[in-house]
Motif scaffolding. Structure first.
Motif, PDB file in Angstrom:
ATOM      1  N   ILE A  43       2.287   1.638  -3.482  1.00 23.56           N
ATOM      2  CA  ILE A  43       1.496   2.031  -4.397  1.00 23.56           C
ATOM      3  C   ILE A  43       1.340   3.567  -4.336  1.00 23.56           C
ATOM      4  O   ILE A  43       1.182   4.250  -5.309  1.00 23.56           O
ATOM      5  N   LYS A  45       0.745  -1.085  -0.198  1.00 17.60           N
ATOM      6  CA  LYS A  45      -0.023  -0.146   0.142  1.00 17.60           C
ATOM      7  C   LYS A  45       0.844   1.195  -0.088  1.00 17.60           C
ATOM      8  O   LYS A  45       0.590   2.302  -0.594  1.00 17.60           O
ATOM      9  N   LYS A  78      -0.557  -4.753  -8.053  1.00 15.63           N
ATOM     10  CA  LYS A  78      -1.863  -4.846  -7.654  1.00 15.63           C
ATOM     11  C   LYS A  78      -2.493  -6.162  -8.188  1.00 15.63           C
ATOM     12  O   LYS A  78      -3.553  -6.787  -7.701  1.00 15.63           O
ATOM     13  N   THR A  79      -1.886  -6.830  -9.384  1.00  7.46           N
ATOM     14  CA  THR A  79      -2.337  -8.282  -9.707  1.00  7.46           C
ATOM     15  C   THR A  79      -1.862  -9.355  -8.780  1.00  7.46           C
ATOM     16  O   THR A  79      -2.592 -10.172  -8.353  1.00  7.46           O
ATOM     17  N   THR A  83      -3.441  -6.268   2.914  1.00 10.49           N
ATOM     18  CA  THR A  83      -4.586  -5.203   2.330  1.00 10.49           C
ATOM     19  C   THR A  83      -4.319  -3.749   3.136  1.00 10.49           C
ATOM     20  O   THR A  83      -4.578  -2.815   2.365  1.00 10.49           O
ATOM     21  N   LEU A 124       3.201  -1.294 -10.953  1.00  8.53           N
ATOM     22  CA  LEU A 124       1.728  -1.006 -10.572  1.00  8.53           C
ATOM     23  C   LEU A 124       0.791  -2.269 -11.012  1.00  8.53           C
ATOM     24  O   LEU A 124       0.372  -2.918 -10.110  1.00  8.53           O
TER      25      LEU A 124
END
Length: 453
Positions: free
Chosen positions: A261, A258, A287-288, A327, A283
């Motif tokens: 990103i 996080k 994210k994948t 997460t 990115l």
């Protein structure tokens, strides 16, 4: 290769991985003695050692924890810290003055750290005596636990109750309810473990723990006088909205991607350093990976609901806390919880050995620096003098969250496969094979003897 030979090989591999952790630990100690500060990836401000502990204790002794400091800790966090040290050291201003005064608080902090080592070794010795030394050493002396000690974070206190609640030490369900309730009232995200156990139909255990958690919260709220649910929720929302990575220091020892990103999508000129195409592809890859791990957890939970007797309790707990770890950014010390559950796995098949090996790697207290930054003169608390600190761009912030994601994918795949094999052998109807969920049965279920054993 016989089972005995395979078993000896796996134990040897684990001790080799623990040896790597030990070598890195000696490197940390040598660096501290030589340079006067802890090397990367430990906290970049060497004069801030233990300050999570003493800042929180200051607000435990003074009003304003939720309206001035905007704490997201439940009131039990402050209530437990009040007797742990010299209360006369917190009547003045907040800061290092309290740390320099409260020597008893530092002793108690390290006593808790030593207690956690004992509890960890005790828990793992009940699971597998052959790997207990290597696993307990890696977790107790690895990066997540040492980082928590260096920061003086309340996660050390939480871990004590966490092991008693979710480890194989206690057999009294009511005792586990109480310890789990205390752990959740120290770190709210541990509530995910309780919610996950609904998938195993552990109704009595979940109900008992929820009642204990509620009772502990309202009792601590009444005693401390601050920390209503509205105040905590408001501060959590404000903290989440205010956090945005501004530079590489915000990704220093992150548990998730996080901050990375946020850094790549923010105003920091990342594209000017590595190129806009690298940022774009990076990115997408990050994210994948996160989405794949999250999907794997969801599918593993669905499989658990279909065949709850197949999935061991510690696996489900790992999936629940891992969803939080990948997460929401909670700091690198959160890894001690999923690693504890991974170390309860058996070295069997392919996915589980991969996850165990990754857990050892995440415990290595070292970072590979690929580009040094200019040295800076700073005060060092551990050295008691000014030191020249040299940090740089490390691979850890890029690699560690990825290793956590791979660990999640491995055990999610193992869970789905185990359930699929059971469906294939038993049919869609299946059968309920573990014991009736009586409220006094232990949380950790003993493995059943093999036929003929």
């Amino acid at each position: 290769m016989t089972k005995i030979e395979s078993r000896s090989l796996s134990v040897g591999v684990e001790y080799c991985l623990a040896l790597v952790v030990a070598v890195a630990l000696f490197g940390v100690i040598f660096h501290l003695l030589d340079a006067g500060y802890l090397p990367q990836p430990f906290f970049y401000e060497p004069n801030d050692t233990f300050m999570d502990w003493f800042n929180t204790k200051f607000w435990a002794h003074n009003p304003g924890a939720y309206d001035a400091w905007l704490s997201i800790y439940p009131p039990l966090s402050f209530l437990l810290l009040i007797p742990l040290g010299d209360p006369t050291c917190y009547a003045g201003t907040e800061g290092v003055t309290s740390r320099d005064c409260d020597f008893a608080g530092i002793v108690i902090l390290h006593a808790i750290f030593i207690l956690n080592i004992i509890l960890t070794a005790w828990a793992f010795s009940k699971i597998d005596k052959k790997t207990a030394v290597s696993r307990s050493f890696a977790l107790s002396s690895g990066l997540p636990m040492l980082f928590a000690l260096e920061r003086g974070n309340l996660i050390l206190v939480t871990y004590t109750f966490f092991v008693l609640a979710f480890g194989p030490i206690l057999f009294s369900a009511r005792s586990r309810w109480i310890f789990a309730a205390i752990a959740v009232n120290l770190k709210i995200y541990l509530f995910a473990i309780l919610a996950a156990f609904l998938l195993r139909r552990r109704w009595y255990w979940v109900e008992g723990t929820l009642i204990a958690t509620t009772a502990v919260y309202f009792l601590s709220l009444g005693l401390f006088g601050q920390g209503t649910l509205f105040e905590i929720y408001e501060n959590i929302v404000g903290f989440s909205g205010a956090f945005e990575a501004q530079g590489v220091l915000d990704t220093w020892l992150a548990a998730s991607y996080k901050p990375m990103i946020g850094l790549m999508q923010g105003e920091f000129p990342v594209s000017g350093v590595i190129g806009s195409r690298a940022v774009e592809y990076g990115l997408i890859a990050i994210k994948t990976g996160i989405l794949t791990a999250q999907t794997g957890i969801v599918l593993a939970c669905v499989a658990t609901w279909a065949r709850p007797e197949i999935v061991p309790p510690h696996r489900l707990a790992f999936l629940a806390i891992s969803m939080v770890a990948i997460t929401v950014e909670s700091g690198g010390y959160i890894y001690i919880f999923p690693i504890f559950f991974v170390m309860m796995e058996r070295w069997k098949g392919l996915a589980r050995p991969i996850a165990i090996s990754l857990a050892y790697i995440l415990c290595i207290p070292w970072d590979i620096v690929v580009g040094d930054l200019p040295p800076v003169v700073r005060e060092s608390y551990l050295a008691g003098r000014q030191v020249y600190t040299t940090y740089g761009v490390g691979l850890g912030p890029f690699v560690r969250p990825g290793l956590m994601i791979l660990m999640v994918i491995a055990l999610s795949a193992a869970t789905i496969r185990d359930v699929w094999v059971d469906f294939r052998e038993q049919g869609w109807k299946g059968r309920w094979r573990f014991r009736h969920d009586h409220p006094l049965l232990p949380w950790v279920e003993r493995p059943q003897p093999e036929p003929g054993g």
